[in-house]
Design an enzyme around this catalytic site. Structure first.
Site, PDB file in Angstrom:
ATOM      1  N   HIS A  12       0.863  -1.188   0.000  1.00 34.56           N
ATOM      2  CA  HIS A  12       0.000   0.000   0.000  1.00 34.56           C
ATOM      3  C   HIS A  12       0.900   1.239   0.000  1.00 34.56           C
ATOM      4  O   HIS A  12       1.752   1.376  -0.859  1.00 34.56           O
ATOM      5  CB  HIS A  12      -0.959  -0.088   1.200  1.00 34.56           C
ATOM      6  CG  HIS A  12      -2.050   0.919   1.264  1.00 34.56           C
ATOM      7  ND1 HIS A  12      -2.446   1.691   0.217  1.00 34.56           N
ATOM      8  CD2 HIS A  12      -2.863   1.278   2.304  1.00 34.56           C
ATOM      9  CE1 HIS A  12      -3.439   2.485   0.592  1.00 34.56           C
ATOM     10  NE2 HIS A  12      -3.720   2.257   1.859  1.00 34.56           N
TER      11      HIS A  12
ATOM     12  N   HIS B 162      -2.122  -2.594  -9.384  1.00 40.76           N
ATOM     13  CA  HIS B 162      -3.155  -1.972  -8.577  1.00 40.76           C
ATOM     14  C   HIS B 162      -4.343  -2.915  -8.502  1.00 40.76           C
ATOM     15  O   HIS B 162      -4.670  -3.581  -9.469  1.00 40.76           O
ATOM     16  CB  HIS B 162      -3.599  -0.631  -9.190  1.00 40.76           C
ATOM     17  CG  HIS B 162      -4.280   0.268  -8.218  1.00 40.76           C
ATOM     18  ND1 HIS B 162      -5.603   0.145  -7.915  1.00 40.76           N
ATOM     19  CD2 HIS B 162      -3.804   1.283  -7.456  1.00 40.76           C
ATOM     20  CE1 HIS B 162      -5.933   1.064  -7.022  1.00 40.76           C
ATOM     21  NE2 HIS B 162      -4.870   1.762  -6.715  1.00 40.76           N
TER      22      HIS B 162
ATOM     23  N   ASP C  84       2.566   5.560  -6.782  1.00 44.84           N
ATOM     24  CA  ASP C  84       3.803   5.529  -6.006  1.00 44.84           C
ATOM     25  C   ASP C  84       5.044   5.520  -6.889  1.00 44.84           C
ATOM     26  O   ASP C  84       6.122   5.957  -6.456  1.00 44.84           O
ATOM     27  CB  ASP C  84       3.802   4.303  -5.085  1.00 44.84           C
ATOM     28  CG  ASP C  84       2.715   4.431  -4.027  1.00 44.84           C
ATOM     29  OD1 ASP C  84       1.982   3.457  -3.808  1.00 44.84           O
ATOM     30  OD2 ASP C  84       2.584   5.529  -3.451  1.00 44.84           O
TER      31      ASP C  84
HETATM   32  C1  SDX Z   1      -1.498   2.041  -3.351  1.00 46.38           C
HETATM   33  O1  SDX Z   1      -6.217   0.583  -3.279  1.00 46.38           O
HETATM   34  C2  SDX Z   1      -5.737   1.773  -3.521  1.00 46.38           C
HETATM   35  O2  SDX Z   1      -6.405   2.584  -4.066  1.00 46.38           O
HETATM   36  C3  SDX Z   1      -4.292   1.984  -3.074  1.00 46.38           C
HETATM   37  C4  SDX Z   1      -3.668   3.286  -3.531  1.00 46.38           C
HETATM   38  C5  SDX Z   1      -4.314   4.482  -2.857  1.00 46.38           C
HETATM   39  O3  SDX Z   1      -4.236   5.589  -3.414  1.00 46.38           O
HETATM   40  O4  SDX Z   1      -4.785   4.317  -1.688  1.00 46.38           O
HETATM   41  O5  SDX Z   1      -3.795   3.409  -4.929  1.00 46.38           O
HETATM   42  C6  SDX Z   1      -2.190   3.342  -3.163  1.00 46.38           C
HETATM   43  O6  SDX Z   1      -1.420   1.277  -2.425  1.00 46.38           O
HETATM   44  C7  SDX Z   1      -1.001   1.657  -4.725  1.00 46.38           C
HETATM   45  C8  SDX Z   1      -0.358   0.240  -4.759  1.00 46.38           C
HETATM   46  C9  SDX Z   1       1.057   0.332  -4.164  1.00 46.38           C
HETATM   47  N1  SDX Z   1       1.632  -0.996  -4.017  1.00 46.38           N
HETATM   48  C10 SDX Z   1       2.654  -1.426  -4.798  1.00 46.38           C
HETATM   49  O7  SDX Z   1       3.136  -0.775  -5.723  1.00 46.38           O
HETATM   50  C11 SDX Z   1       3.182  -2.808  -4.422  1.00 46.38           C
HETATM   51  C12 SDX Z   1       3.367  -3.669  -5.683  1.00 46.38           C
HETATM   52  N2  SDX Z   1       2.050  -3.994  -6.239  1.00 46.38           N
HETATM   53  C13 SDX Z   1       1.512  -5.306  -5.988  1.00 46.38           C
HETATM   54  O8  SDX Z   1       1.798  -5.798  -4.711  1.00 46.38           O
HETATM   55  C14 SDX Z   1       0.056  -5.427  -6.433  1.00 46.38           C
HETATM   56  O9  SDX Z   1      -0.039  -4.883  -7.682  1.00 46.38           O
HETATM   57  C15 SDX Z   1      -1.040  -4.855  -5.558  1.00 46.38           C
HETATM   58  C16 SDX Z   1      -0.991  -5.395  -4.191  1.00 46.38           C
HETATM   59  C17 SDX Z   1      -0.959  -3.381  -5.533  1.00 46.38           C
HETATM   60  C18 SDX Z   1      -2.384  -5.242  -6.183  1.00 46.38           C
HETATM   61  O10 SDX Z   1      -2.364  -6.579  -6.263  1.00 46.38           O
HETATM   62  P1  SDX Z   1      -3.697  -7.438  -6.527  1.00 46.38           P
HETATM   63  O11 SDX Z   1      -4.785  -6.689  -7.111  1.00 46.38           O
HETATM   64  O12 SDX Z   1      -4.011  -8.171  -5.279  1.00 46.38           O
HETATM   65  O13 SDX Z   1      -3.214  -8.375  -7.660  1.00 46.38           O
HETATM   66  P2  SDX Z   1      -2.322  -9.585  -7.392  1.00 46.38           P
HETATM   67  O14 SDX Z   1      -1.291  -9.286  -6.337  1.00 46.38           O
HETATM   68  O15 SDX Z   1      -3.216 -10.747  -7.184  1.00 46.38           O
HETATM   69  O16 SDX Z   1      -1.536  -9.684  -8.768  1.00 46.38           O
HETATM   70  C19 SDX Z   1      -2.099 -10.368  -9.858  1.00 46.38           C
HETATM   71  C20 SDX Z   1      -0.893 -10.980 -10.549  1.00 46.38           C
HETATM   72  C21 SDX Z   1      -0.068 -11.841  -9.595  1.00 46.38           C
HETATM   73  O17 SDX Z   1       0.588 -12.817 -10.384  1.00 46.38           O
HETATM   74  P3  SDX Z   1       0.205 -14.369 -10.136  1.00 46.38           P
HETATM   75  O18 SDX Z   1       0.545 -14.624  -8.665  1.00 46.38           O
HETATM   76  O19 SDX Z   1      -1.310 -14.464 -10.380  1.00 46.38           O
HETATM   77  O20 SDX Z   1       1.046 -15.113 -11.106  1.00 46.38           O
HETATM   78  O21 SDX Z   1       0.012  -9.940 -10.974  1.00 46.38           O
HETATM   79  C22 SDX Z   1       1.242 -10.055 -10.283  1.00 46.38           C
HETATM   80  C23 SDX Z   1       0.980 -10.924  -9.073  1.00 46.38           C
HETATM   81  O22 SDX Z   1       2.169 -11.586  -8.685  1.00 46.38           O
HETATM   82  N3  SDX Z   1       1.628  -8.720  -9.851  1.00 46.38           N
HETATM   83  C24 SDX Z   1       2.887  -8.326  -9.738  1.00 46.38           C
HETATM   84  C25 SDX Z   1       2.809  -6.992  -9.313  1.00 46.38           C
HETATM   85  N4  SDX Z   1       1.521  -6.633  -9.176  1.00 46.38           N
HETATM   86  C26 SDX Z   1       0.789  -7.719  -9.497  1.00 46.38           C
HETATM   87  N5  SDX Z   1       4.053  -8.988  -9.960  1.00 46.38           N
HETATM   88  C27 SDX Z   1       5.173  -8.263  -9.747  1.00 46.38           C
HETATM   89  N6  SDX Z   1       5.171  -6.966  -9.345  1.00 46.38           N
HETATM   90  C28 SDX Z   1       4.026  -6.310  -9.116  1.00 46.38           C
HETATM   91  N7  SDX Z   1       4.042  -5.036  -8.723  1.00 46.38           N
END
Ligand code: SDX
Length: 382
Positions: free
Chosen positions: A228, A267, A318
């Site tokens: 987050h 996201h 971010d």
């Molecule tokens: C913020 O919700 C909001 O609105 C939040 C926010 C706000 O203003 O409040 O926008 C602020 O928190 C933005 C997000 C910041 N976080 C990051 O940058 C951390 C990296 N991102 C990931 O951890 C991920 O993208 C999430 C947690 C943000 C979202 O993940 P989801 O929707 O739960 O999707 P997921 O993790 O299930 O990913 C789906 C697939 C997965 O692959 P598989 O396991 O299915 O093979 O995509 C991959 C994930 O591994 N993936 C990533 C990735 N994001 C998704 N792989 C590598 N790097 C990434 N960043």
């Protein structure tokens, strides 16, 4: 037995209405009380956007002047709060320092305010509490960075708007207008984003009729996580690991082989890019030019194009915010506290909205533990 329809992470689950903001992944747009965030970032000071989030309308000149007067009157950190901040270890994470300061501010403000039945407060009390937290958080964040650098605090100035004063207290000098504008835009983009994890945390806490400060402290705890708000700090750790643009390919090969999450990308709601990124990227570009740091843009672009090409996962807010804050001179560990200072406006707007039509938030769970069993030799009292 049919399997329950479990929505892990509440992904895709609509749990309530909100009139505060609309995140639309279909149109890749974000509205604050109906206004596109891009228009607000280009035309408004954060103070006016805070007013909009809290009250539902942009302030007129008189309303903005009144908010500014109140905000400026509450910028200074109370002495006992500063003394408490000084007790936080210098090598503690600044998010723990901010969380501790807000908790103490809440305890002071609520002291003597009666029983827990009065905790949630009136709309007037909560608006006042919201403005005061909005006003004092910059000084807390700025002081935290300065004390970790062994510098004395810089007192707030009431002749500077919110963004300019934040930079003044942090760096002890007046920032150039282009820097103030980029910083103000970033804070507007960070202010609000519907039911993200930290905001929903605040709403869950509020739904028990607990107090606003407890809800904000909980939200700070949620925002700290690298999935987050902590991601903006983590982006800079990644940039430091990679070093320069030509290293991106090899670095990404290894990171993906290790199944690392690449911070600043992806996201839960936006799946074709974060609506806020173009505005923040433009702000970053102005800072790259202002500070003459083309290598930052080269690394940014190389990682983005390589990761998008390989995984089809796009940057979130971010990603451009981290390097922007680095160029301005904020310590990497200060980045997420900056997010707190901005998002406290959204959090408090949601806290006040939750109270207007409250229902205790308490989802169900599906038990998958051991079947019922009993203690050897236990005989129930008859
Ligand atoms: C913020 O919700 C909001 O609105 C939040 C926010 C706000 O203003 O409040 O926008 C602020 O928190 C933005 C997000 C910041 N976080 C990051 O940058 C951390 C990296 N991102 C990931 O951890 C991920 O993208 C999430 C947690 C943000 C979202 O993940 P989801 O929707 O739960 O999707 P997921 O993790 O299930 O990913 C789906 C697939 C997965 O692959 P598989 O396991 O299915 O093979 O995509 C991959 C994930 O591994 N993936 C990533 C990735 N994001 C998704 N792989 C590598 N790097 C990434 N960043």
């Amino acid at each position: 037995m049919t399997e329950p329809d479990i929505k892990k992470g509440l992904a895709g689950v609509v749990v309530d209405y909100t009139a505060i903001s609309k995140v639309n992944p279909e149109t890749n747009s974000l509205l604050y009380r109906g206004y596109p965030v891009q228009e607000l970032a280009a035309t408004q000071p954060l103070e006016a956007v805070a007013y909009l989030l809290w009250n539902g309308e942009l302030p007129d000149a008189e309303q903005l002047a009144e908010l500014r007067l109140t905000e400026r009157a509450h910028r200074a950190i109370p002495d006992d709060v500063r003394t408490t901040i000084d007790l936080v270890p210098l090598d503690a994470h600044p998010m723990d320092e901010v969380r501790t300061a807000v908790s103490l501010i809440g305890a002071r403000d609520l002291a003597g305010s009666g029983s827990v039945l009065d905790a949630s407060g009136s709309p007037e009390q909560n608006l006042e509490r919201s403005i005061r937290l909005f006003a004092v958080l910059p000084a807390i964040v700025a002081y935290g960075q300065r004390r970790r650098r062994g510098l004395e605090p810089v007192a707030p100035r009431d002749d500077l708007d919110y963004a300019a004063n934040f930079l003044w207290m942090t760096f002890g000098e007046e920032a150039d207008e282009v820097v103030v504008d980029a910083f103000n835009r970033s804070m507007i983009l960070y202010a609000e984003h519907s039911f993200n994890a930290s905001t929903f945390t605040a709403r869950v806490i509020t739904s028990t009729l607990s107090d606003l400060y407890s809800a904000v402290v909980g939200a700070i705890g949620a925002l700290k996580g690298p999935l987050h708000g902590g991601a903006n700090e983590a982006v800079l750790h990644i940039f430091d690991e990679i070093g320069s643009a030509e290293n991106v390919g090899a670095w990404l090969d290894q990171a993906l082989a290790e199944k690392r999450k690449i911070m600043g990308f992806g996201h839960r709601v936006y799946k074709r890019g974060d609506s806020r990124v173009p505005t923040m990227k433009a702000a970053l570009d102005t800072l790259v030019e202002h500070y003459d740091r083309p290598e930052v843009a080269a690394l940014y672009d190389a990682l983005e194009s390589e990761f998008v090409a390989r995984k089809g996962i796009y940057p979130n807010l971010d990603y451009p915010s981290g390097p922007a804050y680095n160029l301005i001179g904020f310590d990497t560990l200060t980045f997420t506290p900056l997010f707190v200072a901005a998002r406290v406006t959204g959090w408090t707007a949601h806290i006040m909205e939750q109270l207007t039509s409250n229902t205790l938030i308490r989802p169900l769970s599906e038990y998958n533990g051991p079947d019922e069993r009993h203690i050897d030799g236990y005989v129930a009292d008859t």
